[in-house]
Design a protein around this motif. Structure first.
Motif, mmCIF file in Angstrom:
data_model
loop_
_atom_site.group_PDB
_atom_site.id
_atom_site.type_symbol
_atom_site.label_atom_id
_atom_site.label_comp_id
_atom_site.label_asym_id
_atom_site.label_seq_id
_atom_site.Cartn_x
_atom_site.Cartn_y
_atom_site.Cartn_z
ATOM 1 N N PRO A 180 -5.425 -1.912 5.015
ATOM 2 C CA PRO A 180 -6.236 -2.996 5.579
ATOM 3 C C PRO A 180 -7.020 -2.536 6.809
ATOM 4 O O PRO A 180 -6.913 -3.120 7.905
ATOM 5 N N VAL A 181 -7.810 -1.468 6.638
ATOM 6 C CA VAL A 181 -8.612 -0.937 7.741
ATOM 7 C C VAL A 181 -10.001 -0.629 7.211
ATOM 8 O O VAL A 181 -10.236 -0.577 6.001
ATOM 9 N N SER A 182 -10.934 -0.398 8.115
ATOM 10 C CA SER A 182 -12.315 -0.146 7.728
ATOM 11 C C SER A 182 -12.500 1.275 7.218
ATOM 12 O O SER A 182 -11.674 2.156 7.458
ATOM 13 N N SER A 183 -13.617 1.503 6.541
ATOM 14 C CA SER A 183 -13.943 2.838 6.060
ATOM 15 C C SER A 183 -14.117 3.803 7.226
ATOM 16 O O SER A 183 -13.780 4.992 7.126
ATOM 17 N N ALA A 184 -14.652 3.293 8.341
ATOM 18 C CA ALA A 184 -14.829 4.146 9.517
ATOM 19 C C ALA A 184 -13.479 4.634 10.030
ATOM 20 O O ALA A 184 -13.331 5.803 10.417
ATOM 21 N N ILE A 194 -10.755 5.021 8.251
ATOM 22 C CA ILE A 194 -10.246 6.006 7.281
ATOM 23 C C ILE A 194 -10.934 7.346 7.479
ATOM 24 O O ILE A 194 -10.286 8.402 7.436
ATOM 25 N N ARG A 195 -12.263 7.330 7.733
ATOM 26 C CA ARG A 195 -12.976 8.584 7.974
ATOM 27 C C ARG A 195 -12.431 9.289 9.213
ATOM 28 O O ARG A 195 -12.272 10.512 9.220
ATOM 29 N N ASN A 196 -12.144 8.518 10.249
ATOM 30 C CA ASN A 196 -11.584 9.102 11.471
ATOM 31 C C ASN A 196 -10.215 9.731 11.202
ATOM 32 O O ASN A 196 -9.902 10.812 11.704
ATOM 33 N N GLU A 197 -9.407 9.041 10.419
ATOM 34 C CA GLU A 197 -8.070 9.560 10.093
ATOM 35 C C GLU A 197 -8.175 10.818 9.233
ATOM 36 O O GLU A 197 -7.397 11.775 9.396
ATOM 37 N N MET A 198 -9.143 10.832 8.298
ATOM 38 C CA MET A 198 -9.336 12.019 7.473
ATOM 39 C C MET A 198 -9.800 13.206 8.326
ATOM 40 O O MET A 198 -9.391 14.353 8.093
ATOM 41 N N SER A 199 -10.629 12.917 9.322
ATOM 42 C CA SER A 199 -11.059 13.982 10.241
ATOM 43 C C SER A 199 -9.869 14.513 11.022
ATOM 44 O O SER A 199 -9.754 15.733 11.252
ATOM 45 N N ALA A 200 -8.968 13.613 11.430
ATOM 46 C CA ALA A 200 -7.773 14.047 12.159
ATOM 47 C C ALA A 200 -6.880 14.903 11.260
ATOM 48 O O ALA A 200 -6.328 15.924 11.702
ATOM 49 N N LEU A 201 -6.732 14.499 10.002
ATOM 50 C CA LEU A 201 -5.933 15.299 9.047
ATOM 51 C C LEU A 201 -6.567 16.667 8.821
ATOM 52 O O LEU A 201 -5.858 17.662 8.636
ATOM 53 N N GLU A 202 -7.902 16.712 8.867
ATOM 54 C CA GLU A 202 -8.575 18.002 8.725
ATOM 55 C C GLU A 202 -8.309 18.880 9.947
ATOM 56 O O GLU A 202 -8.023 20.080 9.813
ATOM 57 N N ARG A 203 -8.377 18.296 11.144
ATOM 58 C CA ARG A 203 -8.110 19.073 12.354
ATOM 59 C C ARG A 203 -6.675 19.606 12.364
ATOM 60 O O ARG A 203 -6.409 20.710 12.851
ATOM 61 N N ASP A 204 -5.749 18.834 11.792
ATOM 62 C CA ASP A 204 -4.342 19.240 11.783
ATOM 63 C C ASP A 204 -4.006 20.185 10.631
ATOM 64 O O ASP A 204 -2.852 20.596 10.482
ATOM 65 N N GLY A 205 -4.990 20.497 9.785
ATOM 66 C CA GLY A 205 -4.769 21.482 8.746
ATOM 67 C C GLY A 205 -4.261 20.953 7.423
ATOM 68 O O GLY A 205 -3.873 21.740 6.550
ATOM 69 N N GLU A 233 -9.859 2.642 -1.663
ATOM 70 C CA GLU A 233 -9.488 1.962 -2.904
ATOM 71 C C GLU A 233 -8.076 2.314 -3.345
ATOM 72 O O GLU A 233 -7.293 1.437 -3.720
ATOM 73 N N ARG A 234 -7.722 3.609 -3.267
ATOM 74 C CA ARG A 234 -6.414 4.047 -3.750
ATOM 75 C C ARG A 234 -5.290 3.711 -2.780
ATOM 76 O O ARG A 234 -4.186 3.349 -3.200
ATOM 77 N N SER A 274 -14.022 8.828 1.569
ATOM 78 C CA SER A 274 -13.297 7.722 2.198
ATOM 79 C C SER A 274 -13.286 6.481 1.318
ATOM 80 O O SER A 274 -12.321 5.702 1.334
ATOM 81 N N ALA A 275 -14.343 6.274 0.520
ATOM 82 C CA ALA A 275 -14.385 5.081 -0.334
ATOM 83 C C ALA A 275 -13.270 5.129 -1.377
ATOM 84 O O ALA A 275 -12.592 4.129 -1.630
ATOM 85 N N HIS A 276 -13.061 6.287 -1.982
ATOM 86 C CA HIS A 276 -11.980 6.435 -2.960
ATOM 87 C C HIS A 276 -10.613 6.261 -2.284
ATOM 88 O O HIS A 276 -9.705 5.649 -2.844
#
Length: 335
Positions: free
Chosen positions: A36-40, A42-53, A31-32, A26-28
């Motif tokens: 304008p959101v928190s790391s938490a 972004i982690r939640n969104e990445m988890s959602a992208l993982e659930r969606d495949g 940065e990339r 999530s830190a990378h």
């Protein structure tokens, strides 16, 4: 479809993984992506992208890497149009301005050019004879009772057949037979039966009959389109697993499989096939980018590159598009 935030995160993960071949945290992404959101968040969104495949986590506590579905969304919706670097564009121009000679050599050299531009294995499928028509026929004496028939086809192919004659034939008879064959066969489809009326000269008619017999005999043998592979050795760098390298090299040696794979991708209206989309289990870790090339406005053959799913899609798509266009133009001008 993904919302803008998830799209930005997915794009950041794909681009970073292509660049580093390491799982992306999530830190990378923060940065990339520049969100304008928190790391938490972004982690939640990445988890959602993982659930969606779209992403997968290869190891617990590791970052994420794209799945085939993630790459597909990136290619179809997120990747900006790529272009060759100025030095690469000059390399292509220099190549096609100086490459001449027989079709087979040009196609083999083109496969090596495309591999050099992308650092992946490149495949060039030669023109099919299915719709090619005859442009000219020339018979050349090779000494003794042997002659060579040279047939130029509309797709740029030059077919050569050896002819054994009953007796030595002089240049006048060879020339007369060449003129009669060209007049009779020009515009006919190569490989299709083409009746040739007799001239009344027994020597000429006998030579014409032997030439046509050689065409039919070779054509009846069938065979696979010519396939030229450049840069197969680059697979050792593109993949980490030795078994994957072995399987990919094995596929590249099978012309029928390669031609069928490229044809299937084009028939489905695609230019990019990713991972399991090929339907070839041994290529599950690969992506294939393909494009047809035309000669005088007609589909003649195709080119493609094969590399890991984490390939640089923008640059690879640009290289395939440019080379296919220039190859078709070169063959049309030389037809």
């Amino acid at each position: 479809m993904l919302d803008d935030r998830k799209s930005s995160i997915l794009r950041a993960v794909v681009e970073e993984y292509i660049r580093t071949a390491q799982p992306v945290g999530s830190a990378h992404v923060a940065e990339r992506a520049g969100l304008p959101v928190s790391s938490a968040t972004i982690r939640n969104e990445m988890s959602a992208l993982e659930r969606d495949g779209y992403l997968v986590q290869p190891h617990t506590s590791a970052g994420r890497i794209p799945t085939d579905r993630g790459y597909r969304f990136f290619v179809d919706h997120l990747a900006p149009k790529g272009q060759l670097q100025p030095a690469q564009s000059q390399q292509v121009r220099t190549f096609f301005s100086s490459t001449h000679g027989e079709l087979e050599r040009m196609l083999a050299d083109t496969s090596r050019l495309l591999s050099a531009l992308t650092d992946y294995a490149a495949v060039v499928v030669g023109p099919s004879h299915e719709l090619a028509y005859v442009r000219s026929v020339q018979l050349v004496g090779l000494g003794g009772r042997v002659a060579l028939a040279v047939v130029v086809l509309s797709n740029g192919t030059v077919e050569k057949r050896s002819i054994e004659m009953v007796e030595e034939t002089n240049d006048v008879t060879l020339s007369a037979a060449s003129v009669h064959l060209t007049k009779s066969l020009t515009g006919t489809v190569w490989g299709a039966p083409a009746p040739v009326a007799p001239t009344g000269d027994l020597a000429v008619d006998g030579l014409v009959a032997r030439a046509i017999g050689s065409f039919g005999a070779d054509d009846a043998q069938g065979g696979t389109d010519n396939v030229f592979v450049g840069g197969a050795s680059r697979m050792a760098v593109a993949f980490d697993a030795v078994e994957t390298i072995r399987q990919v090299l094995g596929i590249l040696e099978q012309q029928v499989v390669v031609v069928g794979l490229i044809s299937d991708i084009l028939d489905r209206g695609l230019s990019v096939s990713i991972g399991a989309e090929h339907g070839v289990p041994s290529l599950a870790d690969c992506s294939v980018i393909v494009a047809p090339y035309d000669v005088e406005g007609e589909r003649a053959g195709s080119i493609g590159i094969l590399g890991p799913t984490r390939m640089d899609y923008q640059q690879a798509l640009a290289a395939v598009a440019v080379v296919s266009k220039r190859l078709g133009r070169a063959l049309s001008e030389g037809a």
